[in-house]
Design a protein around this motif. Structure first.
Motif, mmCIF file in Angstrom:
data_model
loop_
_atom_site.group_PDB
_atom_site.id
_atom_site.type_symbol
_atom_site.label_atom_id
_atom_site.label_comp_id
_atom_site.label_asym_id
_atom_site.label_seq_id
_atom_site.Cartn_x
_atom_site.Cartn_y
_atom_site.Cartn_z
ATOM 1 N N VAL A 122 3.404 6.972 2.382
ATOM 2 C CA VAL A 122 3.236 5.965 3.438
ATOM 3 C C VAL A 122 3.276 4.595 2.764
ATOM 4 O O VAL A 122 2.385 4.244 1.997
ATOM 5 N N ILE A 128 -8.465 3.875 5.362
ATOM 6 C CA ILE A 128 -8.147 4.071 6.779
ATOM 7 C C ILE A 128 -7.419 5.394 7.001
ATOM 8 O O ILE A 128 -7.760 6.191 7.876
ATOM 9 N N LEU A 129 -6.435 5.639 6.178
ATOM 10 C CA LEU A 129 -5.668 6.875 6.344
ATOM 11 C C LEU A 129 -6.517 8.101 6.035
ATOM 12 O O LEU A 129 -6.330 9.167 6.631
ATOM 13 N N ASP A 153 5.697 -1.605 11.004
ATOM 14 C CA ASP A 153 4.667 -1.886 10.007
ATOM 15 C C ASP A 153 4.541 -0.820 8.928
ATOM 16 O O ASP A 153 3.636 -0.883 8.107
ATOM 17 N N VAL A 154 5.444 0.155 8.934
ATOM 18 C CA VAL A 154 5.273 1.232 7.969
ATOM 19 C C VAL A 154 6.585 1.971 7.734
ATOM 20 O O VAL A 154 7.432 2.035 8.623
ATOM 21 N N SER A 180 3.284 0.592 3.243
ATOM 22 C CA SER A 180 2.927 -0.413 4.248
ATOM 23 C C SER A 180 2.363 -1.632 3.533
ATOM 24 O O SER A 180 2.264 -1.650 2.313
ATOM 25 N N ARG A 217 -0.638 8.470 14.549
ATOM 26 C CA ARG A 217 -0.997 7.306 13.729
ATOM 27 C C ARG A 217 0.172 6.316 13.608
ATOM 28 O O ARG A 217 0.003 5.107 13.726
ATOM 29 N N PHE A 218 1.373 6.840 13.343
ATOM 30 C CA PHE A 218 2.498 5.949 13.024
ATOM 31 C C PHE A 218 3.481 5.790 14.178
ATOM 32 O O PHE A 218 4.424 5.011 14.092
ATOM 33 N N ASP A 227 0.867 -1.174 0.000
ATOM 34 C CA ASP A 227 0.000 0.000 0.000
ATOM 35 C C ASP A 227 0.906 1.226 0.000
ATOM 36 O O ASP A 227 1.864 1.287 0.778
ATOM 37 N N LYS A 240 -3.181 -2.264 6.483
ATOM 38 C CA LYS A 240 -3.254 -1.605 7.779
ATOM 39 C C LYS A 240 -3.248 -0.082 7.659
ATOM 40 O O LYS A 240 -3.884 0.618 8.427
ATOM 41 N N HIS A 241 -2.506 0.388 6.649
ATOM 42 C CA HIS A 241 -2.474 1.836 6.405
ATOM 43 C C HIS A 241 -2.943 2.113 4.989
ATOM 44 O O HIS A 241 -2.314 2.852 4.244
ATOM 45 N N ALA A 252 0.177 12.457 12.230
ATOM 46 C CA ALA A 252 1.082 11.420 11.741
ATOM 47 C C ALA A 252 1.772 10.734 12.910
ATOM 48 O O ALA A 252 1.903 9.509 12.950
#
Ligand SMILES: [Zn+2]
Lengths: 990, 209, 91
Positions: free
Chosen positions: B89, B100-101, B76-77, B91, B60-61, B39, B95-96, B57
């Motif tokens: 981003v 979702i983002l 994971d990113v 990933s 989130r991350f 992604d 998940k991202h 950010a």
């Protein structure tokens, strides 16, 4: 095959590997040499003196130098596709099996019929071509030029594609050093020890520069030992990179340098997967030019006779290659350095016939040496050479005081002094300055970050070279830790300037271009006194050697005849490249199918499986049509595709359109400023056709833009303008309208987009789209745009837009699903006879529909010219609005888009034909426009077209001439409504 | 009604041939590995919303998004600087992903899905720098392009994102390259040409490592 | 030639596109034909320091305002265009 004995090889010495004998061929004869030889040294080892014929007069020529300044010994190296003309024998490394041939002779080197040119030499003077072939003009193409082309030029190109690979690379360093002589090695030591990233380029395959021939004592040890210790130390430094066989050829802005590395020129052919040569772009914070100096000839009658050689080259051949260019050597010198050749020759057991020294004050030590060795020292000038293709036999000497002498010798070493290699320091239009004590130009200024050191800076003593090189290395590294500099004595250098010995017979200044002293005198008499004029009138210094041995002598002669000093006369502008660089090296990987990067559509491989014919559209490969078995030509395939769409359903990959996400609260306001029509009012879920102008009022680009969310538009551009429009929009966003809150991202590659068109489009889409999506005219009206789920789980975007004029949708899916989509469309559409169509059918349908495209959006048409004037909003500012209102852009007699049909329905149309009123005689006086696009319309069963015609829209129904002088055609066409097909648009809305 | 399968096809699927390429008389100096599924979301801050985006950010991350040309990674990113006010981003596993983002950032930023717009290629090996020197005008020496350095630059006049990953345990350099999908085959050929003399080990991985 | 992009650092010329004189300012809405004509066509042919628009299209896509000496190619300043880095506006 028996090799000739190496009759002129010394029994010992030299930097050659006698355990590695090599065979080679020159002009079909087999010879032997050793690893470490150049072609020139190996030819000398075999007693070969005659190596080529000169450019204009076909005079026999031998080997003049031992380096890349060589003007004479140019050969064709290798055979077949690898044959390379004008290769310098003096730098070509010998390898086993090398094949070389002399140039510019016919039928053979020894018996060259073109040598009759010498008899006509009075007419081959400077400006010969300008003067002789002036008239009659018609003779030029038919007679003069072909004859000149046959006779002129050195060597023959291979004539077929180069089978080797070349590549290009970048390198970066703190300190770049050109040359591995004493100054270059000292600079590398100083900067390398301090930890700076250093690159040293050496054009030779061996490192050491003049030390390899002239030796000397450094830090108390012989030069050879110092070189090997130095190289070992440099090799131990990971921050130092030594690149031999690499010539620094150019200096560019911002500390960027060009270098050519001859990676595998020393082998018959590059090993598999390796390149022949590599072009380097080197970015350096500082650079040190330690490129040495070039010994210069003296201009005298017969100075081009084979066997006449630079005195320093003689030393190189004897010391480095252990070969003897002559057994009994005369020297003609005007400086101290020439005496080194005496010592070298005597040391090798050769005879010195005489030293002709132009200086009155030869030292006692030299005189003592002469007495001991038994040769005369003559204070005077060489005035002529008796010899020919077999070499020198005798030289005539004019003694100071008027007496004459003759000296028997089989070789003549010449030294007129040394010219620092000022090319690199002068490439930014720098003019070198004159330095009297060495009578030579030395660097004055240099490009930013560059300094010269050693002989390149006019310092000829070994000690001075080491000191300057080391100091330059210290300064360039800008950090501490550079250790102590190497030390050596400085030799004395004295010189009495001498450029030209007047006398009878041809005295050559530029050997490669056969420019003589009298040519320069003639140029001066005819008024070509400026050095730039002199250069172009006589071609002095314009050959592949760029006048390395000739320019300064030429200037000096011009100075003398025009009564000026040499610095007043000045130099021509220095320009790269320092040595010739093969075009192949500049191209690198970018040849044939890799000429430029290519782009493939998501359906490319599927289309290739179908046998599609592809067309290059910018960088793209697009399917042009999909031929089927039995179809006799493209027209038949295209016609079938169009009929299939108009009668059923077809699809076309339109992923090549530029696609841009326009995001942000001000996205609508932003689009209002870049399009002539309004987008802020566009409803979410709707698409609109938009037209952009340039600021000068001409149409820039068009496309459909959809509003996917309140703050998100999806903008499309034409295929051709995808990149430029993105750049333009970024300019608008960042420079013109910085107050707007808008963000742009290219999503061209994110989406695979297909146009699906034809009356059965809904049937096909119904198969593939989940039933929940209402595709009816009410549920998804014309110009609708929204996301829909596809059967099997992925989401797609659907846009109800039509380029073909049919009921049509564009569907887009994330690009990795593009291949699956096209296969699924074929699967689902089988029952409807779904037909893939290419860009040709797309083009036919847009012409039938009167849609403008590239040929009409030609940069000189206004919105009104295209029939789109009404789109121009009057309620807002937009790019191009004001200029579009200029008088000439709204003039009633502008050429505007109309349709055309031949009056003879069987007639084929061609674009480019001019439109002439019926009553007038075809010609430029009555030109009223031209045909922009044509096609055979399967729908109308005849050729149709679009044209730009003066007042075209007022003249619908008028019959005019289509005049096509290029193809010799002249026929009648009727001006008509450009919308040939379904003018009400009922089909696309239905 | 027909059954439709939606097998994604990577931009390099056609041209990538797993195995050895180029010189064989040496141990491969280059490894080229395509990563096929990932992604990739471009996030661009809106006007005046830089601070809010930075906070979001971080939340989130668990790390700050790079504001200079760098790539930063969590388990994971990976966040890769891609220009002023923007970053990518990278990933896996959704998940991202975009939806979702979007929820997390749409108030301060504009998001654009690039997951299908790029091919992701990892270049490693003892000769990685030598090979990339033929493609890239950047100085990739560890002193000027250390681990974590990122660049928006061009190869073959084509825009790419390049960043340096951690060295492999044996000290080999690792570079990651995002190239535009429609250019991928063409650039791949260019890369093979540049790498051939060093010996190449070609492979692919379905997922990000 | 090399240009130091304020965002990317020093890059080679090939990553940039030249547009031209950065001095003329686009007339706002309502500008006359005369004003727009001046903006569009009237350019000084400077021998020396000149303010120019360049686009880092092969890199970060920022438009830059560069002061370059047209005689020596020496670049004395590089600034981002007004709309670059807008995320920090007011922040
Ligand atoms: Zn940048």
């Amino acid at each position: 095959m028996v090799s000739h004995a190496q009759t002129h090889r010394l029994a010992s010495g030299g930097l050659i590997d006698r355990s590695a004998p090599l065979n080679f061929r020159f002009d079909g004869k087999t010879f032997a040499g050793f690893q470490g030889d150049t072609l020139a040294s190996a030819l000398i080892a075999n007693g070969v003196k005659l190596v080529g014929r000169s450019f204009k007069y076909h005079r026999p020529r031998g080997i003049l130098t031992s380096g890349s300044e060589e003007p004479n010994a140019l050969v064709e190296l290798r055979t077949g596709a690898r044959r390379e003309p004008n290769t310098k024998a003096t730098t070509a490394e010998l390898y086993d099996g090398l094949e070389a041939a002399s140039q510019n002779r016919w039928p053979s080197l020894r018996h060259d019929l073109m040598a009759v040119n010498q008899l006509f030499s009075p007419i081959f003077v400077a400006g010969f071509y300008y003067k002789t072939f002036m008239w009659p003009a018609k003779f030029w193409e038919a007679i003069y030029e072909p004859a000149i082309r046959r006779a002129a030029g050195l060597g023959r190109a291979a004539g077929v594609a180069d089978p080797d690979h070349y590549d290009k690379a970048w390198a970066h360093c703190d300190v770049l050093i050109a040359g591995s002589g004493p100054a270059g090695l000292a600079a590398a030591l100083a900067s390398g020890r301090s930890g700076a990233r250093v690159i040293l380029c050496e054009e030779d395959f061996a490192l050491g520069g003049r030390l390899l021939a002239d030796g000397g004592t450094i830090d108390g040890m012989p030069a050879a030992e110092w070189i090997s210790r130095t190289l070992a130390e440099l090799a131990s430094l990971p921050n130092v990179r030594i690149m031999n066989r690499t010539t620094l050829f150019g200096v560019y802005d911002g500390g960027t340098y060009g270098a050519i590395e001859r990676v595998n020129d020393h082998l018959p052919s590059p090993p598999e997967h390796q390149v022949r040569q590599r072009l380097w772009r080197i970015v350096a914070k500082r650079s040190i030019v330690a490129a040495g100096a070039i010994e210069r000839p003296i201009v005298f009658a017969g100075n081009d006779t084979p066997g006449v050689m630079m005195a320093s080259a003689m030393r190189t051949y004897v010391e480095r290659y252990a070969v003897t260019p002559a057994k009994r050597i005369a020297l003609f010198i005007n400086n101290e350095d020439g005496w080194r050749t005496v010592e070298t020759a005597l040391g090798a057991g050769l005879q010195i016939a005489a030293v002709v020294d132009a200086r009155p004050d030869v030292s006692a030590a030299h005189r003592a040496l002469a007495a001991k060795a038994g040769f005369p020292v003559l204070n005077g000038f060489v005035s002529g050479v008796d010899g020919g293709k077999d070499g020198v036999r005798k030289i005539s000497v004019a003694l100071v005081g008027g007496a004459r002498a003759e000296v028997e010798a089989d070789g003549l070493g010449v030294s007129g002094g040394w010219n620092p290699a000022v090319g690199l320091t002068s490439y930014h239009r720098g003019r070198p300055k004159w330095q009297d004590d060495i009578s030579a130009f030395v660097p004055d200024s240099a490009p930013p970050g560059m300094v010269a050191a050693g002989a390149a800076n006019g310092a000829f003593g070994l000690g001075a070279c080491l000191r300057q090189g080391f100091a330059a290395g210290v300064a360039a590294a800008q950090t501490a830790g550079h250790g102590v500099p190497p030390v050596a004595d400085d030799e004395a250098f004295s010189l009495t300037p001498l450029w030209h010995v007047a006398g009878k017979g041809k005295a050559f200044v530029d050997y490669q271009h056969d420019v003589t002293a009298s040519d320069i005198e003639l140029a001066q008499r005819e008024g070509f006194e400026s050095v730039e004029h002199l250069k172009r009138y006589t071609t002095l210094g314009m050959a592949t050697d760029q006048g390395k041995t000739s320019n300064v002598a030429g200037l000096a002669i011009m100075a003398a005849v025009s009564g000026k000093s040499i610095p007043e006369t000045g130099t021509t502008i220095y320009r790269p490249p320092y040595v010739p660089v093969a075009i192949g090296a500049f191209a690198g990987h970018h040849r044939d199918e890799n000429f430029h990067a290519t782009r493939l559509t998501p359906s490319h491989h599927w289309a290739a499986e179908q046998g599609a014919v592809f067309v290059d559209t910018g960088l793209w490969k697009r399917a042009q049509w999909y031929p089927r078995a039995g179809e006799k030509d493209w027209l038949e395939s295209v016609t079938r595709e169009v009929k299939a769409v108009r009668g059923g359903v077809g699809f076309c990959d339109v992923s090549t359109l530029g696609k841009i996400d326009v995001h942000g609260p001000d996205a609508g306001a932003f689009l209002d400023r870049v399009y002539i029509n309004t987008f802020s009012s566009l409803a979410v879920g709707k698409a609109r056709y938009g037209l952009m102008l340039r600021e000068d009022g001409m149409v820039y680009d068009d496309g459909t833009t959809s509003r996917l969310a309140e703050d998100h538009y999806f903008l499309t551009t034409t295929t051709a303008k995808a990149g430029p429009v993105m750049q333009h929009l970024e300019f608008c966003r960042q420079v013109l309208f910085p107050e707007l809150d808008v963000q742009l991202t290219s999503v061209s590659d994110q989406w695979a987009q297909f146009s699906i068109a034809g009356p059965k489009t809904r049937d096909l889409l119904g198969e593939i789209v989940e039933p929940v999506a209402d595709l009816s005219n009410e549920g998804f009206p014309f110009m609708g745009a929204r996301e829909v789920p596809l059967r099997g789980g992925i989401m797609a975007r659907l846009f109800r837009i039509s380029f073909s004029g049919e009921m049509a949708f564009e569907i887009s899916v994330p690009a990795r699903y593009g291949d699956a989509l096209v296969r699924n469309l074929m699967l689902a559409g089988k029952q409807f006879g779904v037909t893939p169509y290419g860009t040709e059918a797309l083009g036919v349908m847009r012409i039938e529909k009167g849609h403008v495209a590239g040929p009409e959006l030609n940069g000189a048409t206004t919105a009104a010219d295209l029939g789109l004037g009404k789109m121009m909003s009057t309620k807002k500012d937009f790019i191009g609005r004001v200029m579009a209102g200029r008088e000439a852009l709204v003039a009633p007699d502008r050429q505007v888009v109309v349709g055309i049909k031949p009056t003879d329905k069987t007639r084929r149309l061609r674009s480019g034909a001019h439109i002439i009123p019926k009553a007038e005689i075809p010609g430029p006086d009555h030109d009223q426009g031209y045909v922009t696009s044509v096609c055979f319309s399967p729908t109308l069963d005849q050729w149709i077209g679009l044209a730009l015609v003066e007042r075209g829209r007022e003249r619908i129904g008028e019959i005019v001439h289509a005049h096509d002088p290029l193809r010799g055609e002249n026929y009648d066409v009727e001006l008509c409504n450009p919308v040939f097909y379904d003018p009400d648009g009922g089909r696309q809305r239905g | 009604m027909a059954e439709f399968s939606w097998l994604p096809r990577s931009p390099l699927e056609h041209v990538l041939v797993v195995g050895a390429y180029g010189a064989r008389d040496v141990a491969p100096g280059i490894s080229l590995t395509e990563i096929r599924n990932f992604d990739l979301i471009q996030i661009m801050a809106r006007r005046g919303k830089g601070a809010e985006l930075a906070n979001a950010a971080k939340a989130r991350f668990g790390m700050a998004a790079p504001e200079v040309p760098k790539a930063v990674s969590a388990s994971d990113v990976t966040l890769i600087w891609s220009g002023p006010d923007q970053f990518l981003v990278l990933s896996k596993g959704g998940k991202h992903a975009m939806d979702i983002l979007s929820q997390a950032f749409s108030q301060f930023a504009s998001l654009s899905d690039q997951s299908h717009a790029r091919a992701l290629i990892s270049v490693s090996g003892m000769k990685a720098c030598a090979m990339l020197a033929k493609l890239s005008s950047l100085d990739l020496h560890p002193a000027s392009f250390p681990i974590g350095a990122a660049a928006a630059t061009s190869i073959d006049h084509t825009s790419v994102n390049l960043w340096r990953g951690s060295d492999l345990p044996d000290g080999q350099a690792v570079f990651n390259l995002l190239v535009f999908a429609t250019f991928a085959e063409s650039l791949w050929r260019t890369m093979l040409d540049a790498a051939a003399e060093y010996g190449v080990d070609i492979g692919y991985s379905e997922e990000l490592g | 030639m090399r240009i130091v992009c304020p965002f990317c650092g020093e890059r080679e010329l090939g990553e940039f596109t030249y547009l031209g004189d950065a001095k003329p300012v686009r007339p706002s809405a309502g500008g006359s034909e005369h004003d727009v004509f001046d903006y569009l066509y009237l350019r000084d042919n400077v021998a020396g320091a000149m303010s120019e628009h360049w686009y880092h299209g092969g890199g970060c896509r920022a438009w830059l305002k560069i002061t370059r000496n047209t005689l020596t190619h020496e670049i004395s300043s590089v600034e981002p265009a007004a709309g670059v880095g807008a995320a920090k506006v007011g922040g």
